[in-house]
Design a protein around this motif. Structure first.
Motif, PDB file in Angstrom:
ATOM      1  N   ASP A 116       0.806  -1.225   0.000  1.00  0.00           N
ATOM      2  CA  ASP A 116       0.000   0.000   0.000  1.00  0.00           C
ATOM      3  C   ASP A 116       0.836   1.271   0.000  1.00  0.00           C
ATOM      4  OD1 ASP A 116      -2.208  -1.584   0.063  1.00  0.00           O
ATOM      5  OD2 ASP A 116      -2.721  -1.228   2.159  1.00  0.00           O
ATOM      6  N   TRP A 117       2.178   1.127  -0.086  1.00  0.00           N
ATOM      7  CA  TRP A 117       3.027   2.321   0.021  1.00  0.00           C
ATOM      8  C   TRP A 117       2.669   3.361  -1.036  1.00  0.00           C
ATOM      9  CZ3 TRP A 117       6.390   4.912  -3.181  1.00  0.00           C
ATOM     10  CH2 TRP A 117       7.165   5.913  -2.569  1.00  0.00           C
ATOM     11  N   GLU A 118       2.532   2.943  -2.266  1.00  0.00           N
ATOM     12  CA  GLU A 118       2.244   3.900  -3.336  1.00  0.00           C
ATOM     13  C   GLU A 118       0.870   4.533  -3.136  1.00  0.00           C
ATOM     14  OE1 GLU A 118       2.795   6.481  -6.006  1.00  0.00           O
ATOM     15  OE2 GLU A 118       4.419   5.043  -5.619  1.00  0.00           O
ATOM     16  N   ARG A 119      -0.103   3.759  -2.629  1.00  0.00           N
ATOM     17  CA  ARG A 119      -1.434   4.325  -2.363  1.00  0.00           C
ATOM     18  C   ARG A 119      -1.352   5.390  -1.269  1.00  0.00           C
ATOM     19  NH1 ARG A 119      -2.616  -1.333  -2.249  1.00  0.00           N
ATOM     20  NH2 ARG A 119      -3.593  -2.064  -4.173  1.00  0.00           N
ATOM     21  N   MET A 120      -0.566   5.113  -0.234  1.00  0.00           N
ATOM     22  CA  MET A 120      -0.447   6.085   0.869  1.00  0.00           C
ATOM     23  C   MET A 120       0.277   7.343   0.405  1.00  0.00           C
ATOM     24  SD  MET A 120       0.251   3.641   4.203  1.00  0.00           S
ATOM     25  CE  MET A 120       1.452   2.544   3.465  1.00  0.00           C
ATOM     26  N   ARG A 121       1.304   7.166  -0.410  1.00  0.00           N
ATOM     27  CA  ARG A 121       2.009   8.338  -0.937  1.00  0.00           C
ATOM     28  C   ARG A 121       1.067   9.156  -1.823  1.00  0.00           C
ATOM     29  NH1 ARG A 121       4.589   9.628  -5.573  1.00  0.00           N
ATOM     30  NH2 ARG A 121       6.336  11.096  -5.428  1.00  0.00           N
ATOM     31  N   ALA A 122       0.290   8.460  -2.652  1.00  0.00           N
ATOM     32  CA  ALA A 122      -0.674   9.161  -3.511  1.00  0.00           C
ATOM     33  C   ALA A 122      -1.722   9.874  -2.661  1.00  0.00           C
ATOM     34  CB  ALA A 122      -1.330   8.172  -4.473  1.00  0.00           C
ATOM     35  N   GLN A 123      -2.105   9.263  -1.541  1.00  0.00           N
ATOM     36  CA  GLN A 123      -3.094   9.885  -0.664  1.00  0.00           C
ATOM     37  C   GLN A 123      -2.539  11.176  -0.067  1.00  0.00           C
ATOM     38  OE1 GLN A 123      -6.240   8.711  -0.418  1.00  0.00           O
ATOM     39  NE2 GLN A 123      -6.681  10.616   0.684  1.00  0.00           N
ATOM     40  N   ALA A 124      -1.250  11.175   0.270  1.00  0.00           N
ATOM     41  CA  ALA A 124      -0.630  12.395   0.794  1.00  0.00           C
ATOM     42  C   ALA A 124      -0.693  13.512  -0.244  1.00  0.00           C
ATOM     43  CB  ALA A 124       0.813  12.123   1.201  1.00  0.00           C
ATOM     44  N   LEU A 125      -0.445  13.178  -1.505  1.00  0.00           N
ATOM     45  CA  LEU A 125      -0.498  14.191  -2.567  1.00  0.00           C
ATOM     46  C   LEU A 125      -1.941  14.623  -2.836  1.00  0.00           C
ATOM     47  CD1 LEU A 125       2.192  12.709  -4.981  1.00  0.00           C
ATOM     48  CD2 LEU A 125       2.435  14.596  -3.356  1.00  0.00           C
ATOM     49  N   THR A 126      -2.889  13.704  -2.633  1.00  0.00           N
ATOM     50  CA  THR A 126      -4.306  14.068  -2.766  1.00  0.00           C
ATOM     51  C   THR A 126      -4.694  15.086  -1.688  1.00  0.00           C
ATOM     52  OG1 THR A 126      -4.880  11.924  -3.718  1.00  0.00           O
ATOM     53  CG2 THR A 126      -6.668  13.192  -2.713  1.00  0.00           C
ATOM     54  N   VAL A 127      -4.204  14.869  -0.475  1.00  0.00           N
ATOM     55  CA  VAL A 127      -4.465  15.827   0.606  1.00  0.00           C
ATOM     56  C   VAL A 127      -3.877  17.188   0.260  1.00  0.00           C
ATOM     57  CG1 VAL A 127      -4.044  16.359   3.035  1.00  0.00           C
ATOM     58  CG2 VAL A 127      -4.587  14.012   2.356  1.00  0.00           C
ATOM     59  N   LEU A 179      -5.914  20.708  -0.007  1.00  0.00           N
ATOM     60  CA  LEU A 179      -5.559  21.906   0.754  1.00  0.00           C
ATOM     61  C   LEU A 179      -5.377  23.112  -0.160  1.00  0.00           C
ATOM     62  CD1 LEU A 179      -2.976  20.402   3.304  1.00  0.00           C
ATOM     63  CD2 LEU A 179      -5.311  21.155   3.788  1.00  0.00           C
ATOM     64  N   GLU A 180      -4.849  22.858  -1.352  1.00  0.00           N
ATOM     65  CA  GLU A 180      -4.614  23.966  -2.282  1.00  0.00           C
ATOM     66  C   GLU A 180      -5.886  24.401  -2.999  1.00  0.00           C
ATOM     67  OE1 GLU A 180       0.075  22.981  -3.347  1.00  0.00           O
ATOM     68  OE2 GLU A 180      -1.524  22.362  -4.719  1.00  0.00           O
ATOM     69  N   ASN A 181      -6.747  23.441  -3.301  1.00  0.00           N
ATOM     70  CA  ASN A 181      -7.957  23.771  -4.056  1.00  0.00           C
ATOM     71  C   ASN A 181      -9.137  24.140  -3.164  1.00  0.00           C
ATOM     72  OD1 ASN A 181      -6.607  23.176  -6.481  1.00  0.00           O
ATOM     73  ND2 ASN A 181      -7.105  20.991  -6.288  1.00  0.00           N
ATOM     74  N   ASP A 182      -9.183  23.586  -1.964  1.00  0.00           N
ATOM     75  CA  ASP A 182     -10.279  23.873  -1.042  1.00  0.00           C
ATOM     76  C   ASP A 182      -9.709  24.035   0.364  1.00  0.00           C
ATOM     77  OD1 ASP A 182     -12.757  24.268   0.066  1.00  0.00           O
ATOM     78  OD2 ASP A 182     -13.287  22.114   0.108  1.00  0.00           O
ATOM     79  N   GLU A 198      -0.197  28.991   7.207  1.00  0.00           N
ATOM     80  CA  GLU A 198      -0.216  27.691   7.880  1.00  0.00           C
ATOM     81  C   GLU A 198      -0.626  26.590   6.919  1.00  0.00           C
ATOM     82  OE1 GLU A 198      -2.470  25.399  11.625  1.00  0.00           O
ATOM     83  OE2 GLU A 198      -2.705  27.569  11.348  1.00  0.00           O
ATOM     84  N   VAL A 199      -1.631  26.861   6.101  1.00  0.00           N
ATOM     85  CA  VAL A 199      -2.086  25.880   5.119  1.00  0.00           C
ATOM     86  C   VAL A 199      -1.009  25.637   4.070  1.00  0.00           C
ATOM     87  CG1 VAL A 199      -3.801  25.384   3.337  1.00  0.00           C
ATOM     88  CG2 VAL A 199      -4.509  26.472   5.485  1.00  0.00           C
ATOM     89  N   GLU A 200      -0.379  26.700   3.615  1.00  0.00           N
ATOM     90  CA  GLU A 200       0.662  26.573   2.597  1.00  0.00           C
ATOM     91  C   GLU A 200       1.842  25.743   3.113  1.00  0.00           C
ATOM     92  OE1 GLU A 200       3.724  29.473   0.076  1.00  0.00           O
ATOM     93  OE2 GLU A 200       2.019  30.331   1.170  1.00  0.00           O
TER      94      GLU A 200
END
Length: 676
Positions: free
Chosen positions: A206-217, A221-224, A232-234
């Motif tokens: 699941d490593w790649e899924r978790m890394r992708a999830q971090a980028l999804t977050v 944060l950037e879009n909404d 702080e968000v940046e």
């Protein structure tokens, strides 16, 4: 020598191959080609010293046992076998050790994780054999063919590895541990390793899924962005992107919703959102998700990130407590409604990279310098930045700014001073205490660290205590202790001043006590001069026999020795200590110049009517030349007369200087209280 051992190893493996051919001729074991592949691949990367001295029977037996374990392995399953091989039962031995065999798909972290699990059980690992094997299997998992593989893989095997759907690259691991004969303990080893290997598999898959999830977050944060300060968000988004850039070993991920049940905040896992070691869904009952008081107080705090240590140690890769990165989620009303939680370990690069390039803590570092009132380019500003660069990274992430500023300033002021300083930080959730100890580098020893750990355990009621030590070219060494109370308890208040005093006492050396005693005995000016002259003069034997305050007195007597024209001289000190009986005493002889011969001294003492029961000579290393302290234990009849100290010293001095003879009349000095 090394080449000779390698030749011996190659010869031993060749004999094992010949043995396999003979066994095959009698109808047992794999065919000749498979046996050759098995033995040469199995032992190819094993250090020669681990096998030289063993017999070809033992080498063949270990490899064949692993081969038989790997005979049938369903896809995605790990095989583990722990046993103690004996000649009578198995036909081979492992040098008297027990053996743990593992067969599983090849993936990262395997050897580290298994070794770590064995160490957690208190099992010493003596030998590790870890070949990578290419295995062709049928649909049931039965082994059809064993292919040669390593960096010199032949073309056929390489092609099979790339195109064959039925070819698997596997890790075959052979660990030799302390001998264990109890069947339940061996079964416990197998169960523990199956759990660890399952965690490794789930984390790797699941490593790649978790890394992708971090980028999804990050995208979310950037879009909404949540209703928090933009910087702080940046910075939070930058940190998650930095973690995904090989600065974090992702081991688990799960999403949670914050709810209220019967007036209590409850954190419930969202079904189906778990990856890695958090893949299995949790109990969804309200009782299970109820938050402890300290956690409840922080749950609705309006911040973006929660950076902390988890309650449990990693079972994958490194035996340390998991790093916990939580990203809070917000509802339309601007209130906290949940959390996206990542568990894992910061990579080694995260600990070596300059903090000026690490999001979140780079901002924290700038804030520390700003609040301290220093110009970042000034000498003091750069010195403070150096304090932060060498500060434990975990602490930089987890310590609030209002706590970090005073600690960093005090560490800055401590640099260059010969003192012990303690800084204690209580975990936000009360789960542990972080105790940072700075001490002069020359005071740091293993014994000092163990004494400090014992003090922390006793004073803080610790059940678990971990430590790291940093000793560099800096004037100060640093010990970082993490003190954890018994499970379920929270840490209480700490009397930092009392604890610091106890740790300072534990770090004091005999030399430190000597310098203090000399200053007290002779004043600051004379004491400083004498301390410089004698601080490193005393041998270890003297330090074991006498406290530093006794040495402070002795150097005064040594300096008062009257020397003759050749620079030689003798001084005396007769005393009766608290531990001496009525007819016992000690005579110290202070010698400047060549060592004394016992044949010169013993007749003088015997003429006083005393028995010399022991003698301890100490050679001092002083710049002015040779110096000695001789300590004689004396035994005599009756109680000594008043003024015995001066009478004995004057009598011995008179004989030494030739003003008195060595005869029986000298016995009247102690017996009748007469002068010489």
């Amino acid at each position: 020598m090394r080449a000779t051992q390698e030749d011996s190893k190659d010869e031993l493996v060749a004999r094992a191959v010949d043995l396999a051919a003979k066994r095959r001729g009698s109808g047992s074991g794999p065919d000749a080609e498979t046996a050759t592949t098995l033995l040469t691949t199995f032992y190819r990367h094993v250090p020669a010293e681990d096998v030289v001295g063993r017999s070809e029977v033992d080498l063949y037996g270990a490899a064949l046992s692993q081969y038989r374990l790997a005979g049938t392995r369903p896809q995605g399953r790990a095989l583990v076998h722990a046993f103690t091989p004996t000649v009578s039962e198995h036909g081979w031995t492992a040098g008297g050790h027990s053996v743990v065999e593992v067969v599983t798909d090849d993936m990262p972290f395997l050897v580290d994780s298994v070794t770590m699990a064995l160490a957690e059980q208190g099992r010493d690992v003596h030998v590790v054999v870890h070949p990578q094997m290419l295995v062709r299997r049928d649909v049931t998992g039965a082994m059809v063919e064993l292919l040669a593989t390593d960096e010199r893989t032949d073309g056929v095997a390489a092609q099979a590895a790339e195109t064959g759907h039925d070819v698997f690259r596997e890790s075959w691991m052979h660990f030799e541990i302390d001998r264990e004969s109890d069947a339940e303990d061996l079964a416990g080893i197998e169960a523990a390793l199956i759990k660890v290997l399952t965690d490794v598999r789930e984390a790797v898959e699941d490593w790649e899924r978790m890394r992708a999830q971090a980028l999804t977050v990050v995208d979310d944060l950037e879009n909404d962005p949540p209703p928090l300060p933009a910087d702080e968000v940046e910075e939070g988004a930058a940190l998650l992107r930095w973690l995904a850039d090989d600065h974090f070993t992702f081991l688990g991920y799960r999403e949670y919703l914050l709810d209220v049940v019967d007036g209590d905040d409850v954190l419930r896992a969202v079904p189906g959102t778990g990856f890695g070691i958090l893949r299995t869904d949790q109990d969804l009952s309200a009782a299970f998700g109820k938050l402890p008081p300290l956690v409840r107080a922080k749950a609705r705090e309006k911040v973006l990130l929660v950076l902390a240590k988890a309650n449990s140690k990693a079972t994958v890769h490194r035996p340390v407590y998991l790093d916990y990165v939580g990203v809070k989620t917000y509802g339309e009303d601007g209130e906290v409604v949940g959390e996206r939680r990542f568990l894992g370990l910061f990579s080694s690069a995260a600990y070596t990279e300059s903090l000026t390039r690490i999001p979140v803590i780079r901002v924290k570092a700038r804030s520390v310098i700003d609040q301290a009132g220093f110009d970042p380019l000034s000498h003091t500003g750069k010195a403070l930045m150096d304090v932060l660069e060498t500060y434990p990274r975990d602490e930089l992430f987890q310590t609030p700014l209002d706590e970090l500023v005073p600690i960093a300033m005090q560490v800055l002021h401590t640099r260059g001073r010969r003192q012990v300083r303690l800084f204690v930080r209580r975990d936000t959730y009360g789960r542990y205490l972080s105790c940072m100890v700075y001490l002069p580098r020359d005071r740091y020893t293993t014994q000092v660290r163990e004494r400090m750990a014992g003090i922390l355990r006793r004073q803080l009621g610790a059940e678990l205590l971990d430590y790291t030590a940093r000793v560099s070219e800096s004037f100060l060494a640093r010990l970082h202790f993490v003190v954890r109370p018994p499970a379920g308890d929270t840490v209480g208040e700490v009397d930092t001043e009392d604890l610091e005093r106890r740790l300072a006492d534990a770090a004091r050396s005999w030399r430190d006590d000597f310098v203090t005693a000399v200053h007290q005995e002779y004043g600051e000016e004379s004491g400083s001069r004498m301390a410089r002259a004698f601080a490193d003069a005393f041998p270890e034997a003297y330090k074991e026999d006498y406290p530093a305050r006794a040495a402070a007195v002795d150097i005064g007597l040594l300096e008062n020795v009257v020397r003759d024209d050749a620079g030689h001289g003798l001084g005396l000190s007769f005393s009766q200590g608290l531990e001496d009986g009525p007819g016992e005493g000690r005579l110290k002889v202070f010698r400047v110049g060549p060592s004394l011969s016992l044949s010169e001294v013993l007749p003088i003492l015997s003429s006083l009517g005393v028995e010399v029961v022991d003698e301890r000579p100490y050679a001092l290393e002083v710049r002015a030349g040779e110096a000695w302290i001789y300590d004689f234990g004396l035994r005599f009849s009756g109680r000594p007369p008043d003024g015995a100290r001066e009478l004995v010293q004057e009598a011995v001095t008179a004989v030494w200087e030739g003003r008195n003879e060595v005869d029986g009349f000298n016995a009247l000095v102690l017996a009748a209280g007469l002068t010489w």
